[in-house]
Write an enzyme that holds these catalytic residues in place. Structure first.
Site, PDB file in Angstrom:
ATOM      1  N   ASP A 135       1.027  -1.392  -0.213  1.00 24.36           N
ATOM      2  CA  ASP A 135       0.018  -0.037   0.119  1.00 24.36           C
ATOM      3  C   ASP A 135       0.918   1.132  -0.015  1.00 24.36           C
ATOM      4  O   ASP A 135       1.584   1.685   1.014  1.00 24.36           O
ATOM      5  CB  ASP A 135      -0.803  -0.075   1.409  1.00 24.36           C
ATOM      6  CG  ASP A 135      -1.867   1.307   1.184  1.00 24.36           C
ATOM      7  OD1 ASP A 135      -3.065   1.181   0.747  1.00 24.36           O
ATOM      8  OD2 ASP A 135      -1.496   2.345   1.716  1.00 24.36           O
ATOM      9  N   TYR A 189       3.273   9.935  -0.692  1.00 23.57           N
ATOM     10  CA  TYR A 189       4.430   9.147   0.155  1.00 23.57           C
ATOM     11  C   TYR A 189       5.863   9.352  -0.677  1.00 23.57           C
ATOM     12  O   TYR A 189       6.585   9.308  -0.053  1.00 23.57           O
ATOM     13  CB  TYR A 189       4.174   7.644   0.398  1.00 23.57           C
ATOM     14  CG  TYR A 189       2.702   7.264   1.032  1.00 23.57           C
ATOM     15  CD1 TYR A 189       2.110   8.413   1.683  1.00 23.57           C
ATOM     16  CD2 TYR A 189       2.577   5.932   1.161  1.00 23.57           C
ATOM     17  CE1 TYR A 189       1.126   7.685   2.369  1.00 23.57           C
ATOM     18  CE2 TYR A 189       1.418   5.394   1.737  1.00 23.57           C
ATOM     19  CZ  TYR A 189       0.783   6.612   2.465  1.00 23.57           C
ATOM     20  OH  TYR A 189      -0.546   6.122   2.866  1.00 23.57           O
ATOM     21  N   LYS A 235      -2.356   5.960  -4.456  1.00 23.20           N
ATOM     22  CA  LYS A 235      -3.687   6.841  -3.988  1.00 23.20           C
ATOM     23  C   LYS A 235      -3.311   8.154  -4.846  1.00 23.20           C
ATOM     24  O   LYS A 235      -2.206   8.500  -5.033  1.00 23.20           O
ATOM     25  CB  LYS A 235      -3.758   7.027  -2.669  1.00 23.20           C
ATOM     26  CG  LYS A 235      -3.768   6.003  -1.747  1.00 23.20           C
ATOM     27  CD  LYS A 235      -3.770   6.138  -0.463  1.00 23.20           C
ATOM     28  CE  LYS A 235      -3.558   4.959   0.398  1.00 23.20           C
ATOM     29  NZ  LYS A 235      -2.101   4.613   0.600  1.00 23.20           N
ATOM     30  N   HIS A 273      -7.135   9.890  -2.195  1.00 24.94           N
ATOM     31  CA  HIS A 273      -6.299   9.820  -0.893  1.00 24.94           C
ATOM     32  C   HIS A 273      -7.291  10.623   0.372  1.00 24.94           C
ATOM     33  O   HIS A 273      -7.107  10.066   1.362  1.00 24.94           O
ATOM     34  CB  HIS A 273      -4.991  10.522  -0.912  1.00 24.94           C
ATOM     35  CG  HIS A 273      -4.023  10.015  -0.012  1.00 24.94           C
ATOM     36  ND1 HIS A 273      -2.826  10.133  -0.115  1.00 24.94           N
ATOM     37  CD2 HIS A 273      -4.110   9.965   1.217  1.00 24.94           C
ATOM     38  CE1 HIS A 273      -1.831   9.755   0.859  1.00 24.94           C
ATOM     39  NE2 HIS A 273      -2.856   9.555   1.966  1.00 24.94           N
TER      40      HIS A 273
END
Length: 313
Positions: free
Chosen positions: A80, A85, A114, A147
């Site tokens: 994930d 990120y 996301k 997200h």
């Protein structure tokens, strides 16, 4: 040539279906089976492995590559990540190396990423999805999420329409949301016939969000629980320690097992090999009804760690 290719693809799909892999077909309140490969069935018919390696705040370099490979070696089949990120390249490099090393088919690893808030809107979402696929070096994602609901309802719904189209084109297999509260879900469901497959939200024994969880379940939306360890802030809680000692387990394993027992997909994050392995071992035991009731009672605290908690529920 086309017929031969189609036959090979059908055989590969049949081989995958015939693998002995237990499937949880509900989102009920029960302990997980003994197998760490337990999956949950989504409302679009796809299956999602119930435990994933989360890579929030993981660097975009060798440390994350090593963690992803260690997780896959341990038995994880779900990674994930997210554009936010900024480590999609590292995850993609690790996945490519591991698939080549082991000869494992791509469709046996479930990959999630996301769309970040700044890329909401039709054109921006298209570009962001293509960019994430390029960074991962993949032809499709197993799950692609909004997200966050962000603040612009119209752009949010434009982005969802792109996700619907991408699903039809096979660029994503399942689509869902993250950090959506009840009002955000109501607004989206009023605009679309495609119900999100998941809602990824903070859930752990100290932040159970039962009203929102119940709402999601009423629409067949699976809960993906991020921060299942409350970012480590509750691992020394005396009540959790007592239950862990009683079961001969670590506090982290108790918290992860509780989430899985409720039918949620669980996303523990770690870059350390022994913790990655220990988190996977959270799935191979059952908490007693008394333990579950004792942990349930912790929910009154409503301890929220996530900065993206944008709704009252």
């Amino acid at each position: 040539m086309a017929v031969t290719t189609l036959t090979v693809e059908r055989q590969a799909k049949l081989d995958l279906q015939q693998k002995k892999r237990p499937v949880r077909r509900d989102s009920g309140y029960q302990s997980p089976d003994d197998s760490p490969l337990l999956t949950v069935q989504l409302n679009d018919g796809n299956e999602i492995p119930q435990i994933a390696l989360g890579v929030y705040k993981a660097p975009n370099g060798q440390e994350t590559e090593d963690a992803v490979i260690a997780a896959l070696d341990t038995g994880y089949r779900h990674i994930d990540s997210a554009a936010r990120y900024a480590n999609e390249e590292a995850c993609g490099r690790a996945l490519k190396k591991w698939l080549q090393k082991t000869g494992t088919p791509r469709n046996e690893v479930f990959v999630t990423t996301k769309l970040w808030d700044e890329d909401h809107g039709y054109e921006a979402t298209l570009n962001a999805l293509c960019d994430s696929l390029r960074k991962f070096q993949l032809d499709y994602f197993d799950l692609y999420l909004l997200h966050s609901p962000s603040d612009d309802k119209e752009k949010r719904h434009q982005s969802w329409r792109v996700l619907e189209t991408a699903q039809k084109l096979g660029k994503v297999r399942s689509i869902g949301v993250s950090n959506f509260g009840a009002s955000h879900l109501d607004e989206l469901l009023a605009e679309t016939s495609v119900v999100p497959a998941v809602n990824q939200i903070e859930v752990h024994p100290f932040c159970q969000r039962q009203d929102l969880v119940n709402k999601c379940r009423s629409h067949g939306i699976v809960i993906e629980a991020y921060s299942p360890l409350a970012r480590g802030n509750k691992l020394e809680d005396a009540r959790v320690l007592r239950i862990a000692e009683r079961n001969g387990r670590t506090p982290a394993q108790i918290l992860i097992n509780w989430n899985a027992a409720r039918g949620n997909v669980v996303l523990p994050k770690s870059l350390t090999t022994h913790r990655i392995k220990s988190n996977m071992e959270s799935m191979d035991f059952k908490l007693s009804a008394e333990d579950m009731a004792e942990i349930d009672a912790l929910g009154a605290e409503n301890y929220v760690t996530g900065s993206l908690h944008r709704s009252e529920d």
